[in-house]
Design an enzyme around this catalytic site. Sequence first.
Site, PDB file in Angstrom:
ATOM      1  N   ASP A 110      11.454  -5.809  24.673  1.00 45.50           N
ATOM      2  CA  ASP A 110      11.672  -5.866  26.197  1.00 45.50           C
ATOM      3  C   ASP A 110      10.652  -6.032  26.933  1.00 45.50           C
ATOM      4  O   ASP A 110       9.658  -5.316  26.819  1.00 45.50           O
ATOM      5  CB  ASP A 110      12.211  -4.410  26.591  1.00 45.50           C
ATOM      6  N   ASP A 117      27.744  -3.041  24.257  1.00 43.52           N
ATOM      7  CA  ASP A 117      26.998  -1.685  24.331  1.00 43.52           C
ATOM      8  C   ASP A 117      27.985  -0.511  24.022  1.00 43.52           C
ATOM      9  O   ASP A 117      29.183  -0.527  24.560  1.00 43.52           O
ATOM     10  CB  ASP A 117      26.625  -1.396  25.888  1.00 43.52           C
TER      11      ASP A 117
END
Lengths: 251, 208
Positions: free
Chosen positions: A130, A11
């Site tokens: 997602d 990330d």
Amino acid sequence: MLKNRIIPCLDVKNGRVVKGINFVDLKDAGDPVEQAKIYSDGGADEICFLDITASNENRDTIYNVVEKTSKKCFVPLTVGGGVRSVDDISKLLNCGADKVSINTAAVNNKQVVVESSKKFGSQCIVVAIDAKKNGDVWEIYTHGGRNKTGIDALKFAKEMEKSGAGELLVTSMDRDGTQVGYDIDLMSKITSAVNIPVIASGGVGTLDHLVDGIKLGNASAVLAASIFHYGKYSVKQAKEYLDSKGIPVRI
Amino acid sequence: MKVTIVDYSSGNISSVINSFKEVAQNKATIEVTSDLNKLKSSDKIVLPGQGSFKSCVDALNKLSGLNDTLNEFVIANKKPLLGICVGLQMFADVGYEETETKGLGWISGKVSKIDNQNGKFKLPHIGWNQINILKDSKILNEVQNNSHMYFVHSYEFVPNDKNVISATTDYSSNIVCAVEKENIFGTQFHPEKSDKIGLKIIQNFINL
């Protein structure tokens, strides 16, 4: 024989890694270039950067990170997060990304997938899905899991395959960050619905979870963040474990 | 030593450029261009290619004189050229991606879709697969049999003369993944993304 891939994901926020690896020999725990290099030297089959930079002004920092990383890492580099247009994809590819992952933009306008896969080839277009379980179905969420869309994940997966996606990166929102394992039900339903490779994501806490993602979920590749970031396991350990369970990996 | 990567809008070539520069350091000059005179004066040419067979052939044809320059370099002057992925596929006479498209015709054969046995195998063929080396090839020098290379493709090159095949890989069938015919070299896999062993192949080509 084609090997199952292990993909560590980093990330990145404002050009820095948010969750760093706890390695003693690391000079700068926040430098994505250095961390990506450690992963690729350790046998990662691919590296994934997820850009979670919130403000638009800082978006250019990811280009800089990708450019530097691609000069040091000679395994495929996938970049996602905040990719809105064909132009964004073009910029990332020009900086040295090998694949670009598209999430919200693909849901809002599938033409982005159609056009970009035509222009750059399906091989570099990954659609990130997602999904969250809602009764008997899985529903698509966008904007990093904040917005409910009412779209059925299985239908959407098939539509993205038709639109030209080369791969799907499927994340279970229910499992993400929980370390209790992938949502195997979701993975196996999607892998049997489409003919393109699926990367499983969301929920890995142990090496057995990686095994399950491949053996039970039929994923072509497994993506994980925290188990590698916090030094719980190295990529090498993960591969050796998968190998011991009879899963074909590149060692 | 001057190695030139052909820049003809064939998709993403930054990884190819980065890997050649990493290997060459100061031993060779790596140039990226579509300038015909610069191509003519090169010692070696790299022909990358991503996207579809048709889009790459169209992009080659769009640049006036590029085809003739490449033909002269490879066929008349017999200088070394390395084709990567669709760059290799274009060596064929014909390709069938999107629509029937004429290739460069340097190595007789066709490019057709990988038979995935009615969906039993996923396409594209993406990831690391091992190569079976079938003959001594200059670019596979010191590359061990069964080495892993990174692949991403849905179409395969089927040459008529099997003697040009230097390596294959096992997927839904036996897929040709490296060819060598005199001064013409090609890899279906991406050496630029195949870690140290891929860089070794690039080094072998530069050192030819």
